[in-house]
Write a protein that holds these residues in place. Structure first.
Motif, short mmCIF file in Angstrom:
data_model
loop_
_atom_site.label_atom_id
_atom_site.label_comp_id
_atom_site.label_asym_id
_atom_site.label_seq_id
_atom_site.Cartn_x
_atom_site.Cartn_y
_atom_site.Cartn_z
N ALA B 174 0.76 -1.25 -0.20
CA ALA B 174 -0.04 0.02 -0.16
C ALA B 174 0.96 1.44 -0.11
O ALA B 174 0.68 2.24 -1.00
CB ALA B 174 -1.00 -0.03 1.22
N GLY B 175 1.94 1.16 0.70
CA GLY B 175 3.03 2.22 0.80
C GLY B 175 3.66 2.64 -0.50
O GLY B 175 3.71 3.76 -1.08
N SER B 176 4.04 1.45 -1.38
CA SER B 176 4.68 1.62 -2.47
C SER B 176 3.76 2.25 -3.52
O SER B 176 3.96 2.71 -4.56
CB SER B 176 5.46 0.63 -2.92
N ILE B 177 2.49 1.71 -3.26
CA ILE B 177 1.47 2.10 -4.44
C ILE B 177 1.17 3.51 -4.18
O ILE B 177 0.98 4.24 -5.22
CB ILE B 177 0.11 1.13 -4.32
N THR B 178 1.11 3.92 -3.04
CA THR B 178 0.87 5.39 -2.68
C THR B 178 2.12 6.29 -3.19
O THR B 178 1.85 7.29 -4.15
CB THR B 178 0.88 5.53 -1.36
N VAL B 179 3.17 6.17 -3.31
CA VAL B 179 4.41 6.53 -4.02
C VAL B 179 3.98 6.57 -5.50
O VAL B 179 4.25 7.47 -6.02
CB VAL B 179 5.74 6.01 -3.55
N LEU B 180 3.68 5.63 -6.00
CA LEU B 180 3.39 5.37 -7.43
C LEU B 180 2.37 6.37 -7.83
O LEU B 180 2.45 6.88 -8.76
CB LEU B 180 2.90 3.84 -7.70
N TYR B 181 1.42 6.62 -7.29
CA TYR B 181 0.09 7.51 -7.32
C TYR B 181 1.02 8.97 -7.37
O TYR B 181 0.59 9.89 -8.17
CB TYR B 181 -0.82 7.47 -6.37
N ALA B 182 1.66 9.29 -6.41
CA ALA B 182 2.29 10.43 -6.15
C ALA B 182 3.27 10.71 -7.51
O ALA B 182 3.32 11.86 -8.01
CB ALA B 182 3.22 10.55 -4.84
N MET B 183 3.84 9.55 -7.95
CA MET B 183 4.63 9.84 -9.12
C MET B 183 3.79 10.16 -10.32
O MET B 183 4.33 11.15 -11.22
CB MET B 183 5.57 8.37 -9.36
N SER B 184 2.58 9.44 -10.25
CA SER B 184 1.76 9.91 -11.64
C SER B 184 1.29 11.50 -11.53
O SER B 184 1.49 11.90 -12.69
CB SER B 184 0.51 8.89 -11.76
N LEU B 185 1.24 12.03 -10.18
CA LEU B 185 0.58 13.48 -10.28
C LEU B 185 1.73 13.98 -10.56
O LEU B 185 1.68 15.16 -11.43
CB LEU B 185 0.22 13.62 -8.71
N LEU B 186 3.27 13.90 -10.15
CA LEU B 186 4.37 14.70 -10.53
C LEU B 186 4.50 14.68 -11.92
O LEU B 186 5.00 15.64 -12.69
CB LEU B 186 5.52 14.45 -9.81
N TYR B 187 4.34 13.36 -12.53
CA TYR B 187 4.51 13.27 -14.05
C TYR B 187 3.64 14.11 -14.82
O TYR B 187 3.78 14.74 -15.66
CB TYR B 187 4.41 11.81 -14.30
N GLY B 188 2.20 14.15 -14.44
CA GLY B 188 1.23 15.04 -14.94
C GLY B 188 1.62 16.24 -15.08
O GLY B 188 1.19 17.30 -15.88
N MET B 189 2.22 16.79 -13.97
CA MET B 189 2.56 18.28 -13.65
C MET B 189 3.78 18.45 -14.55
O MET B 189 3.94 19.83 -15.03
CB MET B 189 2.61 18.70 -12.34
N THR B 190 4.59 17.95 -14.73
CA THR B 190 5.80 18.20 -15.39
C THR B 190 6.41 17.44 -16.66
O THR B 190 7.02 17.85 -17.36
CB THR B 190 7.10 17.89 -14.16
N GLY B 191 5.66 16.25 -16.77
CA GLY B 191 6.06 15.61 -18.20
C GLY B 191 7.27 14.86 -17.72
O GLY B 191 7.78 14.33 -19.04
N THR B 192 8.11 14.47 -16.80
CA THR B 192 9.41 13.82 -16.73
C THR B 192 9.27 13.19 -15.38
O THR B 192 8.44 13.52 -14.41
CB THR B 192 10.32 14.91 -16.73
N LEU B 193 10.15 12.22 -15.35
CA LEU B 193 10.20 11.56 -13.87
C LEU B 193 11.62 12.00 -13.38
O LEU B 193 11.99 11.18 -12.19
CB LEU B 193 9.84 10.20 -13.82
N ASN B 194 12.54 12.38 -14.10
CA ASN B 194 13.95 12.55 -13.89
C ASN B 194 14.22 13.36 -12.61
O ASN B 194 13.65 14.64 -12.64
CB ASN B 194 14.90 13.06 -15.24
N PHE B 195 14.89 13.43 -11.48
CA PHE B 195 15.08 14.07 -10.32
C PHE B 195 15.45 15.37 -10.82
O PHE B 195 14.88 16.33 -10.37
CB PHE B 195 16.06 13.28 -9.39
N ALA B 196 16.45 15.54 -11.70
CA ALA B 196 16.95 16.73 -11.98
C ALA B 196 16.03 17.82 -12.82
O ALA B 196 15.64 18.91 -12.36
CB ALA B 196 18.32 16.58 -12.56
#
Lengths: 104, 498
Positions: B174-196
């Motif tokens: 459940a914790g790692s899926i929560t992180v996956l969901y947060a990743m999807s939100l960040l991806y939607g806002m920025t279009g990338t997953l690279n930390f930099a």
């Protein structure tokens, strides 16, 4: 074209349904299915965002990630079902509330 | 491909089961432990090479696409001093638990799977510390998590590991899926997953509710594995039920991987000037310490007591992260190292008690020091170090965190942390009193000292406790270099973008 907001609403709804199942349900298999529902919520988010990134094309990153995250969901389910099987052998029930022999 | 250290681990993951299968054909059954140990040693031997490579390359090496326009979407490994620091801890504790398992697990079946899973778990952690984007981080994170679920439930014939394993699986995924969901939100806002790229884009973006939602989901998701207080409930069950070397692995390094992910994401992506996460995280950290200490005082099971003490120590580390000065972070990272060594030592000593006396009940272990003097002496060193006895390693890192807390003017939280350190002295002294001073209440016929290979591992760890405590300078400077790398956001970004 369907607006992006609908997809987001759908994914948030799925995530909340999964979380509700995780908290409220008793059956161990249902708990695992609720984890899968939550993974699908995240996957729908990824695909929707990648489809709307630029008109006429899709963003490739999300597709690669979603395929891998489906595979990871399968791995979690496999380990979970294996543990459920052994739990059934020990407890003779799938009710997760019976799994409370560990006491502090 | 993934740098030599990780490649060596991945190579041995593939080679260990294959060779063990051949070994079974010719009737030689000791291949899996030998190969896993050699794998950890080879990987550890490659680490200085990687260290030099990082130093020569301006403190960061990046392994990603050559094409600049591909970089926001390409898979990326980014290795700086923080990664090297964490990797050194992961590989060292992994090697120690692997050597210890040779004798401890000798009567179990399924050893091929056991050692392969051990290698997979450690390689997942190493990969997490090398990751330069969320994609890589997530994949390695799941590799680590899934293999540790299997390791916790390894002795499937008993009810306790199965129950604890199921609990850990549900909460951890459940914790790692929560992180996956947060990743999807960040991806939607920025279009990338690279930390930099994420870091540069998010620092220019005005604050909005979605960003705060993503931040909350990331803290909750990684907080499950880092065992921040409301999400710590899997930890005592899993630590108590797992085979003891795995308890040492979980307590020593798996929960540290959660702390590492929090450090990396919070410092790099969510700048505290824009997002006020520091005070919230400090409150969670203090709460974690209190919960861990109160629960630890009530325990009758020695492994559960140590598990709750791990919760307390994670509270110290999260508190050090929330201070966020260079000194505070140095203290936090130094405490990650010290706690990994101390807790591995304590759990492995308890493992010896279980191996010989076959009980973990504190009432039944009273006075076992008279039968197993060397093991109990090593346990006492570990317990004193964990209680913060001056001259041992736990003291050095705790004092660094406290000084950093006073320097930024957080008097009340620092005082609360000090109070918790005093609490923890109480139960550690109680443990020492029970095991050594009291007369045995039960007849221990036929209990001998632990086997030599187990004793050797514990002696190495106890020596390290004393050495770090007496001569901390090189270790502190290593932790300081890691903390500088974690705070130097600009260098991390420029290594990819420029």
């Amino acid at each position: 074209m369907i607006p992006l907001t609908y997809y987001l609403a759908c994914s948030v709804a799925l995530f909340i349904i999964g979380l509700y199942c995780l908290i409220a349900k008793r059956n161990m298999v249902r708990l695992l299915i609720s984890l899968e529902i939550m993974i699908s919520a995240a996957n729908i988010n990824f695909i929707a965002f990648s489809a709307y990134a630029a008109p006429g094309s899709t963003h490739p990153l999300a597709h690669a990630l979603v395929i891998l995250s489906i595979a990871i969901g399968g791995c979690i389910l496999a380990i979970g079902l294996a543990i459920t099987l052994h739990a059934y052998k020990h407890y003779k029930t799938l009710d997760v509330r019976k799994l409370k022999r560990i006491r502090w | 491909m993934f740098t030599f250290a990780l490649d060596a681990l991945l190579f041995f993951i593939i080679i260990t089961p294959l060779v063990s299968l051949l070994g079974r054909k010719i009737g030689f059954r000791r291949f899996p432990p030998i190969f896993a140990t050699v794998g950890f040693m080879v990987s550890l031997a490659f680490l200085p090479l990687l260290y030099n490579q990082v130093l020569n390359n301006g403190d960061i090496i990046v392994i990603t696409s050559e094409l600049l326009f591909m970089r926001p979407i390409a898979v990326c490994l980014e290795i700086d001093m923080l990664s090297i620091f964490m990797t050194a801890i992961f590989l060292f504790i992994g090697l120690m638990t692997c050597i210890y398992s040779i004798r401890f697990m000798e009567h179990d079946t399924g050893l091929v799977e056991y050692y392969t899973l051990l290698l997979i778990a450690v390689s997942g952690m190493v990969g997490v510390s090398f990751a330069g984007d969320f994609f890589t981080l997530f994949i390695f994170w799941e590799i680590m998590c899934i293999s540790s679920y299997a390791l916790v439930a390894f002795r499937k014939g008993k009810w306790e590991p199965v129950e604890a394993g199921f609990k850990y699986l549900i909460m951890g995924s459940a914790g790692s899926i929560t992180v996956l969901y947060a990743m999807s939100l960040l991806y939607g806002m920025t279009g990338t997953l690279n930390f930099a790229y994420l870091s540069t884009t998010l620092s220019l973006m005005p604050n909005n509710a979605w960003l705060y939602l993503a931040l909350t989901l990331i803290i909750v998701g990684f907080g499950v594995v880092a065992s921040i207080a409301p999400f710590h409930t899997w930890l005592p069950d899993a630590h108590a039920a797992a085979p003891t070397p795995i308890s040492a692995l979980l307590s020593g390094i798996v929960i540290k991987a959660g702390a590492y992910a929090l450090i990396r994401c919070l410092l790099l992506l969510f700048i505290p000037e824009n997002f006020a996460w520091q005070s919230v995280l400090a409150i969670f950290a203090i709460f974690t310490m209190f919960v861990g200490n109160f629960m630890a005082l009530l325990q009758k099971d020695i492994k559960r007591l140590l598990a709750f003490s791990s919760v307390v120590n994670m509270g110290y580390i999260i508190f050090a992260l929330s201070i966020r000065t260079e000194q505070g972070l140095t203290g936090g990272l130094f405490h990650i190292m010290n706690h990994a060594v101390i807790k591995a030592l304590l759990f492995l000593c308890v493992g010896s008690f279980i191996y010989r006396a076959e009980t973990r009940n504190l009432q039944k272990l009273i006075g076992i020091g008279r039968k197993m003097p060397v093991t109990t002496a090593l346990f006492a060193i570990g317990a004193l170090a964990a209680a913060g006895f001056p001259g041992l390693n736990g003291f050095m890192s705790e004092i660094t965190i406290i000084i950093a807390g006073i320097d930024v003017g957080w008097y009340i939280p620092t005082a609360l942390m000090l109070l918790n350190i005093l609490f923890s002295i109480a139960y550690y002294l109680l443990l020492i009193h029970n095991l050594i001073v009291k007369k045995p209440t039960i007849n221990y016929e036929g209990i001998k000292e632990s086997p030599k290979s187990m004793l050797a591992v514990m002696v190495v760890l106890a020596t390290l406790c004393v050495v770090i405590g007496v001569y901390p300078a090189p270790f502190i400077s290593f932790a300081n270099a890691a903390a500088k790398a974690a705070l130097n956001i600009q260098a991390y970004i420029e290594a990819v973008i420029a």
